[in-house]
Design a protein around this motif. Structure first.
Motif, PDB file in Angstrom:
ATOM      1  N   ALA A 198     -86.875  46.707 -23.396  1.00 55.13           N
ATOM      2  CA  ALA A 198     -86.245  45.895 -24.444  1.00 55.13           C
ATOM      3  C   ALA A 198     -85.732  44.585 -23.872  1.00 55.13           C
ATOM      4  N   VAL A 199     -85.109  44.652 -22.697  1.00 57.89           N
ATOM      5  CA  VAL A 199     -84.557  43.456 -22.056  1.00 57.89           C
ATOM      6  C   VAL A 199     -85.670  42.533 -21.581  1.00 57.89           C
ATOM      7  N   GLU A 200     -86.771  43.105 -21.103  1.00 56.50           N
ATOM      8  CA  GLU A 200     -87.916  42.285 -20.696  1.00 56.50           C
ATOM      9  C   GLU A 200     -88.449  41.487 -21.887  1.00 56.50           C
ATOM     10  N   LEU A 201     -88.486  42.118 -23.045  1.00 55.36           N
ATOM     11  CA  LEU A 201     -89.014  41.466 -24.236  1.00 55.36           C
ATOM     12  C   LEU A 201     -88.033  40.450 -24.815  1.00 55.36           C
ATOM     13  N   ASP A 202     -86.734  40.725 -24.661  1.00 56.38           N
ATOM     14  CA  ASP A 202     -85.714  39.810 -25.190  1.00 56.38           C
ATOM     15  C   ASP A 202     -84.475  39.909 -24.301  1.00 56.38           C
ATOM     16  N   SER A 203     -84.386  39.027 -23.309  1.00 59.99           N
ATOM     17  CA  SER A 203     -83.296  39.102 -22.322  1.00 59.99           C
ATOM     18  C   SER A 203     -81.935  38.810 -22.940  1.00 59.99           C
ATOM     19  N   LYS A 204     -81.919  38.264 -24.144  1.00 62.01           N
ATOM     20  CA  LYS A 204     -80.648  37.934 -24.807  1.00 62.01           C
ATOM     21  C   LYS A 204     -80.259  38.966 -25.863  1.00 62.01           C
ATOM     22  N   LEU A 205     -80.945  40.104 -25.881  1.00 64.40           N
ATOM     23  CA  LEU A 205     -80.617  41.161 -26.838  1.00 64.40           C
ATOM     24  C   LEU A 205     -79.377  41.906 -26.346  1.00 64.40           C
ATOM     25  N   ALA A 206     -78.228  41.522 -26.873  1.00 64.34           N
ATOM     26  CA  ALA A 206     -76.955  42.056 -26.387  1.00 64.34           C
ATOM     27  C   ALA A 206     -76.879  43.574 -26.531  1.00 64.34           C
ATOM     28  N   HIS A 207     -77.428  44.107 -27.615  1.00 61.46           N
ATOM     29  CA  HIS A 207     -77.312  45.543 -27.848  1.00 61.46           C
ATOM     30  C   HIS A 207     -78.034  46.351 -26.774  1.00 61.46           C
ATOM     31  N   ALA A 208     -79.125  45.825 -26.242  1.00 69.60           N
ATOM     32  CA  ALA A 208     -79.840  46.529 -25.168  1.00 69.60           C
ATOM     33  C   ALA A 208     -79.002  46.566 -23.900  1.00 69.60           C
ATOM     34  N   TRP A 209     -78.295  45.469 -23.603  1.00 66.75           N
ATOM     35  CA  TRP A 209     -77.403  45.460 -22.436  1.00 66.75           C
ATOM     36  C   TRP A 209     -76.243  46.428 -22.641  1.00 66.75           C
ATOM     37  N   TYR A 210     -75.712  46.493 -23.852  1.00 70.35           N
ATOM     38  CA  TYR A 210     -74.644  47.449 -24.149  1.00 70.35           C
ATOM     39  C   TYR A 210     -75.168  48.880 -23.978  1.00 70.35           C
ATOM     40  N   SER A 211     -76.385  49.133 -24.470  1.00 73.50           N
ATOM     41  CA  SER A 211     -76.987  50.458 -24.340  1.00 73.50           C
ATOM     42  C   SER A 211     -77.112  50.852 -22.876  1.00 73.50           C
ATOM     43  N   LYS A 212     -77.539  49.894 -22.043  1.00 77.57           N
ATOM     44  CA  LYS A 212     -77.661  50.176 -20.609  1.00 77.57           C
ATOM     45  C   LYS A 212     -76.299  50.495 -20.003  1.00 77.57           C
ATOM     46  N   ALA A 213     -75.262  49.789 -20.435  1.00 81.59           N
ATOM     47  CA  ALA A 213     -73.922  50.054 -19.915  1.00 81.59           C
ATOM     48  C   ALA A 213     -73.485  51.480 -20.226  1.00 81.59           C
ATOM     49  N   VAL A 214     -73.725  51.906 -21.458  1.00 84.06           N
ATOM     50  CA  VAL A 214     -73.364  53.272 -21.858  1.00 84.06           C
ATOM     51  C   VAL A 214     -74.135  54.291 -21.018  1.00 84.06           C
ATOM     52  N   LEU A 215     -75.438  54.054 -20.850  1.00 85.75           N
ATOM     53  CA  LEU A 215     -76.265  54.969 -20.063  1.00 85.75           C
ATOM     54  C   LEU A 215     -75.784  55.047 -18.615  1.00 85.75           C
ATOM     55  N   LEU A 216     -75.475  53.896 -18.027  1.00 88.01           N
ATOM     56  CA  LEU A 216     -75.050  53.882 -16.619  1.00 88.01           C
ATOM     57  C   LEU A 216     -73.678  54.500 -16.428  1.00 88.01           C
ATOM     58  N   ARG A 217     -72.872  54.513 -17.477  1.00 85.25           N
ATOM     59  CA  ARG A 217     -71.621  55.266 -17.413  1.00 85.25           C
ATOM     60  C   ARG A 217     -71.909  56.764 -17.411  1.00 85.25           C
ATOM     61  N   LEU A 218     -72.899  57.177 -18.209  1.00 81.56           N
ATOM     62  CA  LEU A 218     -73.247  58.594 -18.283  1.00 81.56           C
ATOM     63  C   LEU A 218     -73.849  59.074 -16.968  1.00 81.56           C
ATOM     64  N   ASP A 219     -74.647  58.213 -16.325  1.00 86.08           N
ATOM     65  CA  ASP A 219     -75.315  58.588 -15.076  1.00 86.08           C
ATOM     66  C   ASP A 219     -75.262  57.424 -14.094  1.00 86.08           C
ATOM     67  N   PRO A 220     -74.145  57.295 -13.356  1.00 90.71           N
ATOM     68  CA  PRO A 220     -73.996  56.188 -12.401  1.00 90.71           C
ATOM     69  C   PRO A 220     -75.072  56.168 -11.324  1.00 90.71           C
ATOM     70  N   ASN A 221     -75.738  57.302 -11.097  1.00 94.68           N
ATOM     71  CA  ASN A 221     -76.786  57.343 -10.074  1.00 94.68           C
ATOM     72  C   ASN A 221     -77.977  56.456 -10.435  1.00 94.68           C
ATOM     73  N   LEU A 222     -78.066  56.059 -11.692  1.00 91.34           N
ATOM     74  CA  LEU A 222     -79.174  55.202 -12.122  1.00 91.34           C
ATOM     75  C   LEU A 222     -78.903  53.716 -11.885  1.00 91.34           C
ATOM     76  N   GLU A 223     -77.704  53.380 -11.399  1.00 90.41           N
ATOM     77  CA  GLU A 223     -77.377  51.969 -11.213  1.00 90.41           C
ATOM     78  C   GLU A 223     -78.312  51.295 -10.209  1.00 90.41           C
ATOM     79  N   ALA A 224     -78.695  52.021  -9.165  1.00 87.32           N
ATOM     80  CA  ALA A 224     -79.603  51.444  -8.164  1.00 87.32           C
ATOM     81  C   ALA A 224     -80.943  51.091  -8.809  1.00 87.32           C
ATOM     82  N   ALA A 225     -81.456  51.995  -9.639  1.00 87.89           N
ATOM     83  CA  ALA A 225     -82.735  51.738 -10.313  1.00 87.89           C
ATOM     84  C   ALA A 225     -82.604  50.605 -11.329  1.00 87.89           C
TER      85      ALA A 225
END
Length: 214
Positions: A104-131
């Motif tokens: 989603a971010v590749e297709l639209d780097s300014k899509l704020a909701h996709a960045w918010y979604s990633k933040a929520v996911l990385l809170r759920l699984d901090p081990n994915l931050e490296a990826a």
């Protein structure tokens, strides 16, 4: 009103679905989206809306299928990729969800909701931050900035602003509040504090300027 004028308008039924979804009437919204799809199966918007409503009702596997149908119809549209990520999160498939958000971010780097979604996911699984290549804090900070910069309408839960993820954003909020309050005219007694807060803003502001450089 539009539906009363034309009961065979997929556009009108899709609009009704959106309004009902905003009101939290998920079952009714789902029915409206399905009606829109029956009238125009090639329209991506009701498929995407259907996916979000199925997710809101806890029907995550069906939600993923609906978002994939929207992607099939328009692979270059960022929004259904974000929706697919939410559905995959609901299924506990976090790595696959990250891949969907990244797309989603590749297709639209300014899509704020996709960045918010990633933040929520990385809170759920901090081990994915490296990826992901960034932290939950950085993803959330980008979401807040892009949402405001590009006037995108979606809610941000207050707890995210106040808890750990939001800590990175606090200097930005403080800066805005101080400037709005005319803190640039602060008395000498508060000058040191004002300069300290502005210095704290430097790192997130540099990061966000880089995000928005294109």
């Amino acid at each position: 009103a539009a539906i009363r004028l034309d009961t065979h308008s997929a556009y009108s039924w899709n609009g009704k679905g959106y309004v009902l979804s905003v009101l939290g009437r998920h079952e009714e919204a789902l029915a409206a989206y399905e009606r829109a799809i029956s009238l125009d199966p090639a329209s991506i918007y009701p498929w995407n809306g259907k996916g979000y409503m199925l997710g809101a009702l806890g029907r995550h596997r069906e939600a993923a299928e609906a978002h994939r149908k929207a992607i099939e119809l328009s692979p270059g549209f960022a929004y259904p990729w974000n929706g697919l990520g939410w559905a995959l999160c609901g299924l506990g498939e976090y790595k696959e969800a990250l891949a969907a958000y990244n797309r989603a971010v590749e297709l639209d780097s300014k899509l704020a909701h996709a960045w918010y979604s990633k933040a929520v996911l990385l809170r759920l699984d901090p081990n994915l931050e490296a990826a992901a290549g960034h932290s939950a804090q950085e993803a959330f900070c980008r979401a807040v900035y892009l949402r405001r910069k590009h006037v995108q309408d979606f809610s941000l839960p207050l707890d995210l602003l106040l808890e750990g993820v939001g800590a990175f954003n606090v200097p930005l909020l403080a800066r805005d509040l101080l400037l709005e309050a005319g803190a640039g005219e602060a008395s000498p007694a508060h000058g040191d504090l004002f300069r300290k807060i502005l210095n704290q803003c430097e790192r997130p502001l540099v990061l966000l300027a880089a995000v928005d450089r294109d």
